[in-house]
Design a protein around this motif. Sequence first.
Motif, PDB file in Angstrom:
ATOM      1  N   ILE A 193       0.865  -1.176   0.000  1.00  0.00           N
ATOM      2  CA  ILE A 193       0.000   0.000   0.000  1.00  0.00           C
ATOM      3  C   ILE A 193       0.907   1.233   0.000  1.00  0.00           C
ATOM      4  N   GLU A 194       0.669   2.145  -0.919  1.00  0.00           N
ATOM      5  CA  GLU A 194       1.351   3.442  -0.904  1.00  0.00           C
ATOM      6  C   GLU A 194       0.307   4.493  -0.546  1.00  0.00           C
ATOM      7  N   HIS A 195       0.383   4.973   0.683  1.00  0.00           N
ATOM      8  CA  HIS A 195      -0.721   5.689   1.307  1.00  0.00           C
ATOM      9  C   HIS A 195      -1.023   7.043   0.681  1.00  0.00           C
ATOM     10  N   LYS A 196      -0.025   7.725   0.138  1.00  0.00           N
ATOM     11  CA  LYS A 196      -0.288   9.074  -0.377  1.00  0.00           C
ATOM     12  C   LYS A 196      -1.248   9.057  -1.561  1.00  0.00           C
ATOM     13  N   HIS A 197      -1.349   7.940  -2.261  1.00  0.00           N
ATOM     14  CA  HIS A 197      -2.243   7.873  -3.417  1.00  0.00           C
ATOM     15  C   HIS A 197      -3.721   7.806  -3.023  1.00  0.00           C
ATOM     16  N   PHE A 198      -4.007   7.539  -1.743  1.00  0.00           N
ATOM     17  CA  PHE A 198      -5.398   7.588  -1.289  1.00  0.00           C
ATOM     18  C   PHE A 198      -5.924   9.027  -1.279  1.00  0.00           C
ATOM     19  N   GLU A 199      -5.013   9.980  -1.097  1.00  0.00           N
ATOM     20  CA  GLU A 199      -5.417  11.386  -1.060  1.00  0.00           C
ATOM     21  C   GLU A 199      -4.689  12.191  -2.124  1.00  0.00           C
ATOM     22  N   TYR A 200      -4.479  11.560  -3.275  1.00  0.00           N
ATOM     23  CA  TYR A 200      -3.976  12.258  -4.462  1.00  0.00           C
ATOM     24  C   TYR A 200      -2.641  12.955  -4.231  1.00  0.00           C
ATOM     25  N   GLY A 201      -1.699  12.219  -3.628  1.00  0.00           N
ATOM     26  CA  GLY A 201      -0.340  12.728  -3.531  1.00  0.00           C
ATOM     27  C   GLY A 201      -0.103  13.756  -2.454  1.00  0.00           C
ATOM     28  N   LYS A 202      -1.015  13.899  -1.493  1.00  0.00           N
ATOM     29  CA  LYS A 202      -0.771  14.830  -0.391  1.00  0.00           C
ATOM     30  C   LYS A 202       0.454  14.374   0.405  1.00  0.00           C
ATOM     31  N   GLY A 203       1.061  15.323   1.085  1.00  0.00           N
ATOM     32  CA  GLY A 203       2.230  14.987   1.882  1.00  0.00           C
ATOM     33  C   GLY A 203       3.496  15.566   1.283  1.00  0.00           C
ATOM     34  N   ASP A 204       4.611  15.248   1.889  1.00  0.00           N
ATOM     35  CA  ASP A 204       5.898  15.784   1.448  1.00  0.00           C
ATOM     36  C   ASP A 204       6.232  15.311   0.041  1.00  0.00           C
ATOM     37  N   ASP A 205       6.752  16.214  -0.780  1.00  0.00           N
ATOM     38  CA  ASP A 205       7.092  15.866  -2.162  1.00  0.00           C
ATOM     39  C   ASP A 205       8.179  14.810  -2.247  1.00  0.00           C
ATOM     40  N   ASP A 206       9.127  14.855  -1.311  1.00  0.00           N
ATOM     41  CA  ASP A 206      10.281  13.952  -1.391  1.00  0.00           C
ATOM     42  C   ASP A 206      10.178  12.746  -0.465  1.00  0.00           C
ATOM     43  N   LYS A 207       8.971  12.485   0.033  1.00  0.00           N
ATOM     44  CA  LYS A 207       8.753  11.342   0.921  1.00  0.00           C
ATOM     45  C   LYS A 207       7.504  10.572   0.510  1.00  0.00           C
ATOM     46  N   THR A 208       7.527   9.279   0.741  1.00  0.00           N
ATOM     47  CA  THR A 208       6.317   8.480   0.603  1.00  0.00           C
ATOM     48  C   THR A 208       6.358   7.382   1.664  1.00  0.00           C
ATOM     49  N   VAL A 209       5.198   6.855   2.001  1.00  0.00           N
ATOM     50  CA  VAL A 209       5.094   5.806   3.024  1.00  0.00           C
ATOM     51  C   VAL A 209       4.429   4.590   2.397  1.00  0.00           C
ATOM     52  N   ILE A 210       5.091   3.439   2.530  1.00  0.00           N
ATOM     53  CA  ILE A 210       4.521   2.195   2.008  1.00  0.00           C
ATOM     54  C   ILE A 210       4.349   1.196   3.145  1.00  0.00           C
ATOM     55  N   THR A 211       3.403   0.298   2.982  1.00  0.00           N
ATOM     56  CA  THR A 211       3.177  -0.778   3.950  1.00  0.00           C
ATOM     57  C   THR A 211       3.054  -2.098   3.211  1.00  0.00           C
ATOM     58  N   ARG A 212       3.874  -3.054   3.620  1.00  0.00           N
ATOM     59  CA  ARG A 212       3.752  -4.421   3.107  1.00  0.00           C
ATOM     60  C   ARG A 212       2.866  -5.210   4.067  1.00  0.00           C
ATOM     61  N   GLU A 213       1.988  -6.024   3.493  1.00  0.00           N
ATOM     62  CA  GLU A 213       1.008  -6.752   4.301  1.00  0.00           C
ATOM     63  C   GLU A 213       1.263  -8.256   4.194  1.00  0.00           C
ATOM     64  N   TYR A 214       1.479  -8.880   5.354  1.00  0.00           N
ATOM     65  CA  TYR A 214       1.777 -10.311   5.419  1.00  0.00           C
ATOM     66  C   TYR A 214       0.671 -11.029   6.194  1.00  0.00           C
ATOM     67  N   PRO A 215      -0.128 -11.860   5.554  1.00  0.00           N
ATOM     68  CA  PRO A 215      -1.086 -12.690   6.305  1.00  0.00           C
ATOM     69  C   PRO A 215      -0.340 -13.720   7.150  1.00  0.00           C
ATOM     70  N   THR A 216      -0.848 -13.989   8.337  1.00  0.00           N
ATOM     71  CA  THR A 216      -0.200 -14.950   9.228  1.00  0.00           C
ATOM     72  C   THR A 216      -1.250 -15.814   9.921  1.00  0.00           C
ATOM     73  N   ASP A 217      -0.804 -16.957  10.400  1.00  0.00           N
ATOM     74  CA  ASP A 217      -1.665 -17.789  11.239  1.00  0.00           C
ATOM     75  C   ASP A 217      -1.940 -17.056  12.543  1.00  0.00           C
ATOM     76  N   TRP A 218      -3.122 -17.268  13.096  1.00  0.00           N
ATOM     77  CA  TRP A 218      -3.481 -16.639  14.359  1.00  0.00           C
ATOM     78  C   TRP A 218      -3.300 -17.621  15.506  1.00  0.00           C
ATOM     79  N   GLU A 219      -2.726 -17.129  16.596  1.00  0.00           N
ATOM     80  CA  GLU A 219      -2.652 -17.878  17.846  1.00  0.00           C
ATOM     81  C   GLU A 219      -3.093 -16.956  18.969  1.00  0.00           C
ATOM     82  N   ARG A 220      -3.512 -17.526  20.078  1.00  0.00           N
ATOM     83  CA  ARG A 220      -3.959 -16.701  21.200  1.00  0.00           C
ATOM     84  C   ARG A 220      -2.884 -15.677  21.555  1.00  0.00           C
ATOM     85  N   GLY A 221      -3.320 -14.446  21.729  1.00  0.00           N
ATOM     86  CA  GLY A 221      -2.395 -13.350  21.999  1.00  0.00           C
ATOM     87  C   GLY A 221      -2.122 -12.505  20.770  1.00  0.00           C
ATOM     88  N   ASP A 222      -2.358 -13.071  19.571  1.00  0.00           N
ATOM     89  CA  ASP A 222      -2.198 -12.309  18.335  1.00  0.00           C
ATOM     90  C   ASP A 222      -3.441 -11.467  18.081  1.00  0.00           C
TER      91      ASP A 222
END
Length: 371
Positions: free
Chosen positions: A282-311
């Motif tokens: 996910i590249e978050h700035k594209h949700f709001e049409y490039g808002k934010g710092d011109d020379d910065k962007t924030v990305i998130t990688r998403e990893y599905p995992t098995d669930w155990e108690r406490g997770d």
Amino acid sequence: MTKYLVVGAGLFGATFAREAAKRGHEVKVIEKRSHLAGNVYTKEICGIQVHQYGAHIFHTSNKEVWRYVHQFAEFNRYTNAPVANYNGEIYNLPFNMNTFNKLWGVVTPKEAMAKIEEQKAVLGDKEPENLEEQAISLIGTDIYQKLVKGYTEKQWGRKATELPAFIIKRLPVRLTYDNNYFNDLYQGIPIGGYTQIVEKMLAHENITVETGVDFFDKKDQYLVNYDKVIFTGMIDQFFNYELGELEYRSLRFETEILDEHNHQGNAVVNYTDTVTPYTRIIEHKHFEYGKGDDDKTVITREYPTDWERGDEPYYPINNDRNNNMYQEYKKYAAKNASNVIFGGRLGQYKYYNMDQVIVAALETVKEEFEG
């Protein structure tokens, strides 16, 4: 005046709390995390509203829900148009004429359907017995191999041949050159993020809020001190797993600030091969049409995992075994926790979209206050 305790400050809990408070009732909201808004929580980083727990695009065909959320935020016109990356090949989602043209060079809907029907024929008259066969019966072998198999196996942590057919009851096939993922009449992202919505919902003189509080630390005390409890956590955990443990899938998020203006050119890119360990970036700035710092962007990688108690549980696994167990918990709750209302994805063990959570909360409000 009734004293309500709302456990969980996500959309279900916040909606109920607001509506109860408006009717003159006293409401206390407690939240285990250090912040409000549950999984829709957004945080500003480098001028960008970052979705801390995965991409959340609000979409609905319910006009009343669309009006309801607009009390708390203005929405932009964001349209969800994810792309798939299969070993460096880029395809449009959902499956549409752009996808089919890239795959097969077809130009017309008739040509695309002929190709799909040709590939579906590999199954003959066989009734699909697993997810792989079900998917092929719907969209053929090429789309399945490149755009379904790898992503699905990562999402569920099992081979497609080991997953039940009902998980993929239908797959969207659009015979138009339209990359809009949703069919809903309304969609968008709140300008300024989602957290403000819950903050405004809970900004009422009859509501008090505490974060960083675990309900289970004082469960017995809470049940005595409040007339009614609205519980949005796991229903099986509430009863100490007395009837068995329901299954969930969890997620791990890896967020990174990059010294770039634009990293991937799209808000959501799904990785549908089997080698890449994450399902999407996910590249978050594209949700709001490039808002934010011109020379910065924030990305998130998403990893599905098995669930155990406490997770952290993110979504239920609604197979027959779990759905039957949930029904037993529901009956058990009616007999043994009559002053507790269970709500949300975890309390009602149901995969809800955001609009569906609000609808469920408003229906609970109606049942509670209008009988």
